[in-house]
Design a protein around this motif. Structure first.
Motif, short mmCIF file in Angstrom:
data_model
loop_
_atom_site.label_atom_id
_atom_site.label_comp_id
_atom_site.label_asym_id
_atom_site.label_seq_id
_atom_site.Cartn_x
_atom_site.Cartn_y
_atom_site.Cartn_z
N ASP A 39 12.90 11.79 37.63
CA ASP A 39 12.34 12.69 38.64
C ASP A 39 13.45 13.44 39.37
N GLN A 40 14.45 12.67 39.80
CA GLN A 40 15.55 13.27 40.57
C GLN A 40 16.36 14.24 39.70
N ARG A 41 16.58 13.85 38.44
CA ARG A 41 17.36 14.70 37.54
C ARG A 41 16.64 16.03 37.30
N LEU A 42 15.34 15.97 37.07
CA LEU A 42 14.58 17.20 36.84
C LEU A 42 14.54 18.07 38.10
N ALA A 43 14.43 17.41 39.26
CA ALA A 43 14.40 18.17 40.52
C ALA A 43 15.72 18.92 40.74
N SER A 44 16.83 18.29 40.33
CA SER A 44 18.13 18.94 40.54
C SER A 44 18.31 20.16 39.63
N GLN A 45 17.53 20.22 38.55
CA GLN A 45 17.61 21.38 37.66
C GLN A 45 16.77 22.55 38.17
N ARG A 46 15.98 22.30 39.20
CA ARG A 46 15.08 23.34 39.69
C ARG A 46 15.73 24.17 40.79
N GLN A 47 15.14 25.31 41.07
CA GLN A 47 15.63 26.16 42.15
C GLN A 47 14.49 26.42 43.14
N ILE A 48 14.85 26.72 44.37
CA ILE A 48 13.84 26.95 45.40
C ILE A 48 13.52 28.44 45.47
N GLY A 49 12.25 28.76 45.30
CA GLY A 49 11.80 30.14 45.41
C GLY A 49 10.93 30.32 46.65
N HIS A 50 10.95 31.53 47.19
CA HIS A 50 10.16 31.86 48.39
C HIS A 50 9.05 32.81 47.97
#
Length: 440
Positions: A376-387
């Motif tokens: 879960d943490q590894r996949l989250a770190s590959q993501r980016q935050i969009g607005h």
């Protein structure tokens, strides 16, 4: 007992056939770091994987390989007496044999003889379940058989599993027809191309879902299928057998965050696997190449766990995955339930020190929660935050963001919802194409 077809006189190969397993030990560093006894034990495991009755097994010292028989004449004569006395029907030589060596040993021992490649192909034939797996096995088997021309191949059109290496000497049927094999290989390659195209379409469909793919890899019998069953509540065959899985099996798994992933179980690797067999199964391992995260499952209770780890890494590099081995791989230190207390503590401490390692027992479930959290943490770190600024009337767009991303904040006014969402980079572009609304 169930018989499997063979390429010999028509006698089926019966489960429980009495066999001997012989591991030649050459003078000099033939297999650096591997003990002869460990190699013999692995070869016995391969034989039992297709339900053969191993009534005798030994290492055979070879001072100088003989072109005619590989092993010396004294050993050949001694083993003939043992084979006759114990009514052994099959001799497995855990070494590559030339066609001449195989034929001469069959004549000397009056029994069937297969080498390591032939044995592995028999296992592949027995274990392959999907159409692609069966085609890959047959292609590898035909390529291997064509180079030998020692067996008849009349079962080509009626094959149901198994490849006839465990046939019989002195067969009365016609010799293999090179043209027939060549035509069959050509047809198989066409069928495989179509199957691969279909699998490519399936992968594209998954990208549109999309769920991240997490692939299990590891040395055979490391516990991949047991871990797969534990995480998915599935019932994939997970016996204590080498090569228990030969086709990728996929299931959806829900992570602690609520995010779904596709977990893929793949064929196990093994030392000294002929390169043409690895190539034949390259398409099966395509799921590893396409995976977002690779889980390298290790049997830390095995005395040769480090050598097994090196073998898996070597094969992954051969598959062009060298750049994936650091950032996208989690090392799963499995079977801690089999360790003595002191060794167990050492492995647990090792996992704590390493950023990309998890110690667990797939059998008992201990540590699997930690593994899911790490994924879960590894996949989250590959993501980016969009607005995102979404009109209240765009319910489908809001639902899409909630189902494909992790909504971090949301603020609403009379006309719009303003959201900060963690998404895969590819999903940001996909959202903008699907719902071209004004950005926040």
């Amino acid at each position: 007992m169930e018989a499997r077809p063979n390429g010999g006189s028509g006698d089926g190969v019966v489960r429980g056939e009495r066999c001997t397993v012989l591991t030649p030990v050459m003078r000099g560093p033939v297999a650096p770091g591997r003990e002869p006894e460990a190699r013999l034990a692995e070869a016995e495991g391969l034989a039992r994987a297709i339900d053969l009755d191993v009534v005798h097994a030994e290492t055979v010292r070879v001072a100088e390989p003989k072109p005619a028989t590989l092993i010396g004449s004294g050993a050949v004569e001694r083993l003939h007496g043992l084979i006759e006395e114990q009514d052994i029907k099959l001799a497995i030589v855990d070494w590559p044999l030339s066609p001449v060596q195989q034929r001469n040993l069959e004549r000397a021992w009056s029994c069937k003889v297969i080498d390591r490649t032939g044995l592995i192909l028999e296992i592949f034939g027995a274990r392959a379940r999907t159409r692609e797996g069966q085609l890959q096995v047959e292609l590898a088997a035909l390529s291997y058989q064509r180079s030998r021309l020692v067996r008849s191949w009349t079962h080509l059109e009626r094959q149901r599993g198994g490849f006839g290496f465990i046939g019989g000497p002195g067969e009365s049927q016609l010799e293999i027809d090179r043209r027939l094999i060549g035509e069959r290989i050509a047809r198989l390659k066409k069928e495989l191309a179509e199957v691969k195209r279909t699998r490519g379409l399936h992968r594209e469909a998954r990208k549109r879902v999309p769920y991240p793919v997490v692939a299990l890899v590891g040395y055979t019998n490391a516990g991949k299928s047991t871990l797969f069953n534990r995480l998915t509540n599935a019932t994939v065959m997970a016996k204590d057998l080498l090569f228990a899985t030969l086709d990728p099996t996929m299931r959806v798994v829900k992570l602690p965050s609520g995010r779904d992933i596709i977990l893929s179980d793949t064929v196990g690797f093994i030392s000294d696997l002929p390169t043409d067999l690895v190539a034949a199964f390259r398409a099966t391992l395509e799921e590893v190449s396409a995976a977002d995260i690779i889980l390298h499952v290790r049997d830390v209770a095995h005395p040769e766990t480090t050598l097994q780890q090196q073998e898996v890494i070597k094969v992954l590099k051969e598959l062009g995955l060298e750049t994936r081995l650091d950032g996208d791989m989690i090392e799963v230190l499995n079977k801690i339930d089999l360790l003595e207390p002191g060794d167990r503590e050492t492995v647990l401490e090792q996992a704590e020190r390493q950023a990309h390692a998890v110690a667990l027992s797939a059998l008992t479930g201990e540590g699997t929660d930690r593994l899911l959290a790490d994924i879960d943490q590894r996949l989250a770190s590959q993501r980016q935050i969009g607005h995102f600024k979404v009109p209240h009337g765009e319910g489908a767009a809001l639902a899409w963001l909630y189902s494909h991303g992790e909504v971090l904040t949301r603020r609403d006014d009379e006309a719009f919802a303003y959201l900060d969402v963690r998404l895969d980079p590819a999903d940001v572009g996909r959202y903008q194409r699907l719902y071209p609304v004004a950005p926040a």
